[in-house]
Design a protein around this motif. Structure first.
Motif, PDB file in Angstrom:
ATOM      1  N   ILE A  69       0.828  -1.208   0.000  1.00 34.15           N
ATOM      2  CA  ILE A  69       0.000   0.000   0.000  1.00 34.15           C
ATOM      3  C   ILE A  69       0.859   1.252   0.000  1.00 34.15           C
ATOM      4  O   ILE A  69       0.572   2.228  -0.715  1.00 34.15           O
ATOM      5  N   GLY A  70       1.933   1.262   0.791  1.00 36.53           N
ATOM      6  CA  GLY A  70       2.823   2.413   0.789  1.00 36.53           C
ATOM      7  C   GLY A  70       3.420   2.668  -0.580  1.00 36.53           C
ATOM      8  O   GLY A  70       3.465   3.807  -1.063  1.00 36.53           O
ATOM      9  N   ASP A  71       3.867   1.599  -1.249  1.00 36.25           N
ATOM     10  CA  ASP A  71       4.429   1.738  -2.586  1.00 36.25           C
ATOM     11  C   ASP A  71       3.383   2.182  -3.597  1.00 36.25           C
ATOM     12  O   ASP A  71       3.666   2.957  -4.512  1.00 36.25           O
ATOM     13  N   ARG A  72       2.150   1.724  -3.430  1.00 34.14           N
ATOM     14  CA  ARG A  72       1.087   2.069  -4.373  1.00 34.14           C
ATOM     15  C   ARG A  72       0.808   3.570  -4.390  1.00 34.14           C
ATOM     16  O   ARG A  72       0.542   4.154  -5.439  1.00 34.14           O
ATOM     17  N   TYR A  73       0.875   4.202  -3.234  1.00 35.56           N
ATOM     18  CA  TYR A  73       0.517   5.619  -3.156  1.00 35.56           C
ATOM     19  C   TYR A  73       1.709   6.570  -3.218  1.00 35.56           C
ATOM     20  O   TYR A  73       1.576   7.701  -3.674  1.00 35.56           O
ATOM     21  N   PHE A  74       2.878   6.135  -2.754  1.00 34.13           N
ATOM     22  CA  PHE A  74       4.024   7.038  -2.706  1.00 34.13           C
ATOM     23  C   PHE A  74       5.314   6.427  -3.244  1.00 34.13           C
ATOM     24  O   PHE A  74       6.391   6.970  -3.011  1.00 34.13           O
ATOM     25  N   GLY A  75       5.223   5.293  -3.920  1.00 32.25           N
ATOM     26  CA  GLY A  75       6.420   4.673  -4.450  1.00 32.25           C
ATOM     27  C   GLY A  75       7.256   4.014  -3.355  1.00 32.25           C
ATOM     28  O   GLY A  75       6.753   3.665  -2.286  1.00 32.25           O
ATOM     29  N   VAL A  76       8.541   3.853  -3.648  1.00 25.71           N
ATOM     30  CA  VAL A  76       9.431   3.153  -2.716  1.00 25.71           C
ATOM     31  C   VAL A  76       9.485   3.860  -1.369  1.00 25.71           C
ATOM     32  O   VAL A  76       9.491   3.225  -0.310  1.00 25.71           O
ATOM     33  N   ARG A  77       9.499   5.190  -1.388  1.00 27.19           N
ATOM     34  CA  ARG A  77       9.530   5.942  -0.129  1.00 27.19           C
ATOM     35  C   ARG A  77       8.295   5.639   0.718  1.00 27.19           C
ATOM     36  O   ARG A  77       8.388   5.489   1.939  1.00 27.19           O
ATOM     37  N   GLY A  78       7.139   5.526   0.085  1.00 21.72           N
ATOM     38  CA  GLY A  78       5.920   5.191   0.816  1.00 21.72           C
ATOM     39  C   GLY A  78       5.991   3.811   1.435  1.00 21.72           C
ATOM     40  O   GLY A  78       5.533   3.597   2.558  1.00 21.72           O
ATOM     41  N   GLY A  79       6.571   2.849   0.696  1.00 21.91           N
ATOM     42  CA  GLY A  79       6.719   1.509   1.245  1.00 21.91           C
ATOM     43  C   GLY A  79       7.591   1.501   2.486  1.00 21.91           C
ATOM     44  O   GLY A  79       7.282   0.836   3.479  1.00 21.91           O
ATOM     45  N   MET A  80       8.689   2.273   2.449  1.00 25.86           N
ATOM     46  CA  MET A  80       9.585   2.323   3.598  1.00 25.86           C
ATOM     47  C   MET A  80       8.924   3.024   4.796  1.00 25.86           C
ATOM     48  O   MET A  80       9.091   2.608   5.948  1.00 25.86           O
ATOM     49  N   VAL A  81       8.146   4.071   4.517  1.00 26.45           N
ATOM     50  CA  VAL A  81       7.456   4.793   5.595  1.00 26.45           C
ATOM     51  C   VAL A  81       6.393   3.905   6.232  1.00 26.45           C
ATOM     52  O   VAL A  81       6.252   3.857   7.464  1.00 26.45           O
ATOM     53  N   ALA A  82       5.617   3.192   5.408  1.00 27.61           N
ATOM     54  CA  ALA A  82       4.593   2.287   5.945  1.00 27.61           C
ATOM     55  C   ALA A  82       5.239   1.181   6.777  1.00 27.61           C
ATOM     56  O   ALA A  82       4.737   0.819   7.845  1.00 27.61           O
ATOM     57  N   LEU A  83       6.360   0.663   6.305  1.00 31.52           N
ATOM     58  CA  LEU A  83       7.078  -0.373   7.056  1.00 31.52           C
ATOM     59  C   LEU A  83       7.588   0.169   8.392  1.00 31.52           C
ATOM     60  O   LEU A  83       7.497  -0.505   9.419  1.00 31.52           O
ATOM     61  N   ALA A  84       8.099   1.400   8.376  1.00 30.08           N
ATOM     62  CA  ALA A  84       8.566   2.012   9.622  1.00 30.08           C
ATOM     63  C   ALA A  84       7.413   2.188  10.602  1.00 30.08           C
ATOM     64  O   ALA A  84       7.561   1.962  11.816  1.00 30.08           O
ATOM     65  N   GLY A  85       6.242   2.565  10.091  1.00 32.54           N
ATOM     66  CA  GLY A  85       5.069   2.686  10.953  1.00 32.54           C
ATOM     67  C   GLY A  85       4.664   1.361  11.568  1.00 32.54           C
ATOM     68  O   GLY A  85       4.258   1.290  12.730  1.00 32.54           O
ATOM     69  N   MET A  86       4.793   0.276  10.776  1.00 33.49           N
ATOM     70  CA  MET A  86       4.431  -1.045  11.275  1.00 33.49           C
ATOM     71  C   MET A  86       5.372  -1.538  12.360  1.00 33.49           C
ATOM     72  O   MET A  86       4.964  -2.261  13.275  1.00 33.49           O
ATOM     73  N   LEU A  87       6.655  -1.169  12.296  1.00 34.66           N
ATOM     74  CA  LEU A  87       7.657  -1.821  13.140  1.00 34.66           C
ATOM     75  C   LEU A  87       8.217  -0.969  14.273  1.00 34.66           C
ATOM     76  O   LEU A  87       8.659  -1.530  15.281  1.00 34.66           O
ATOM     77  N   SER A  88       8.236   0.345  14.146  1.00 34.71           N
ATOM     78  CA  SER A  88       8.978   1.184  15.098  1.00 34.71           C
ATOM     79  C   SER A  88       8.474   1.045  16.529  1.00 34.71           C
ATOM     80  O   SER A  88       9.182   0.541  17.414  1.00 34.71           O
ATOM     81  N   PHE A  89       7.255   1.504  16.795  1.00 31.80           N
ATOM     82  CA  PHE A  89       6.724   1.469  18.153  1.00 31.80           C
ATOM     83  C   PHE A  89       6.492   0.039  18.657  1.00 31.80           C
ATOM     84  O   PHE A  89       6.826  -0.268  19.811  1.00 31.80           O
ATOM     85  N   PRO A  90       5.929  -0.863  17.836  1.00 32.61           N
ATOM     86  CA  PRO A  90       5.767  -2.244  18.316  1.00 32.61           C
ATOM     87  C   PRO A  90       7.091  -2.897  18.700  1.00 32.61           C
ATOM     88  O   PRO A  90       7.130  -3.680  19.656  1.00 32.61           O
ATOM     89  N   LEU A  91       8.176  -2.593  17.986  1.00 36.09           N
ATOM     90  CA  LEU A  91       9.467  -3.185  18.326  1.00 36.09           C
ATOM     91  C   LEU A  91       9.911  -2.764  19.724  1.00 36.09           C
ATOM     92  O   LEU A  91      10.366  -3.597  20.523  1.00 36.09           O
TER      93      LEU A  91
END
Length: 208
Positions: free
Chosen positions: A86-108
């Motif tokens: 979904i991140g890549d779909r809307y913002f390209g590679v940068r969006g994918g990395m941002v969505a991944l950071a959102g998924m992992l940062s606080f839960p980690l």
């Protein structure tokens, strides 16, 4: 004269529209997946479906089923895969990395803290009982979400009978026969993909 369009900003979504809203910025994308991740205790698919389809409406039920199917086939955690997609779909590679950071940062951070705390009480009978209870709730949430997603299969190109047959065959293969997941994906998933390809070909030929 040739009209030159202005460059697309990295902060602007690539595929959002008025009829199909998406994340309006990278910040919204990050916090959306952070909120999603912090709710994902066990039955993550339930939270993902509620957040992305019901609440934010970034995906339709049919699109969610399709994306989740792809996320399951790919290696790695399903919810991480769908965040990258979904991140890549809307913002390209940068969006994918941002969505991944959102998924992992606080839960980690939370998991590391809980792991340190849990190590001291892991042998407690009360704690082990609580974990078993959480497992039952997580299983119930997954079953409930699966039943809700059945509605999205009504218009599936496979047809309702084939969808139901594949679902039952998958349940038998995994839950009863306990076959390796890779073989279930290759045989049943491959069969479903070939049948869908055949049906799409028929539809294309019948189109005027």
């Amino acid at each position: 004269m040739v009209k030159i369009s202005p460059p697309i900003s990295a902060q602007e979504p690539l595929h959002a529209s008025a009829s199909h809203p998406g994340p309006r910025s990278l910040a919204e994308l990050f916090w959306a997946f952070t909120v999603l991740a912090l709710q994902g205790f066990g039955g993550v698919v339930t939270i993902v479906q509620r957040e992305l389809v019901d609440k934010r409406q970034w995906l339709t039920p049919a699109q969610f089923v399709e994306d989740w199917a792809v996320a399951q086939v790919l290696p790695g955690p399903n919810v991480v895969n769908i965040s990258l997609m979904i991140g890549d779909r809307y913002f390209g590679v940068r969006g994918g990395m941002v969505a991944l950071a959102g998924m992992l940062s606080f839960p980690l951070v939370i998991v590391l803290i809980l792991a340190a705390l849990f190590s001291g009480v892991s042998d407690s009978v009360a704690v082990q009982g609580a974990l078993r209870g959480m497992g039952a709730v997580a299983a119930g949430m997954i079953v409930a979400t699966g039943l809700r997603l059945l509605v999205a299969l009504k218009g599936n190109v496979l047809g309702s009978a084939v969808c139901l047959g594949l679902a039952v065959a998958t349940f038998v293969a995994i839950a009863l026969l306990r076959l390796p997941l890779i073989w279930v994906l290759l045989v049943l998933g491959g069969s479903g993909g070939l049948w869908a390809y055949r049906q799409l070909g028929r539809i294309e030929k019948a189109a005027p």
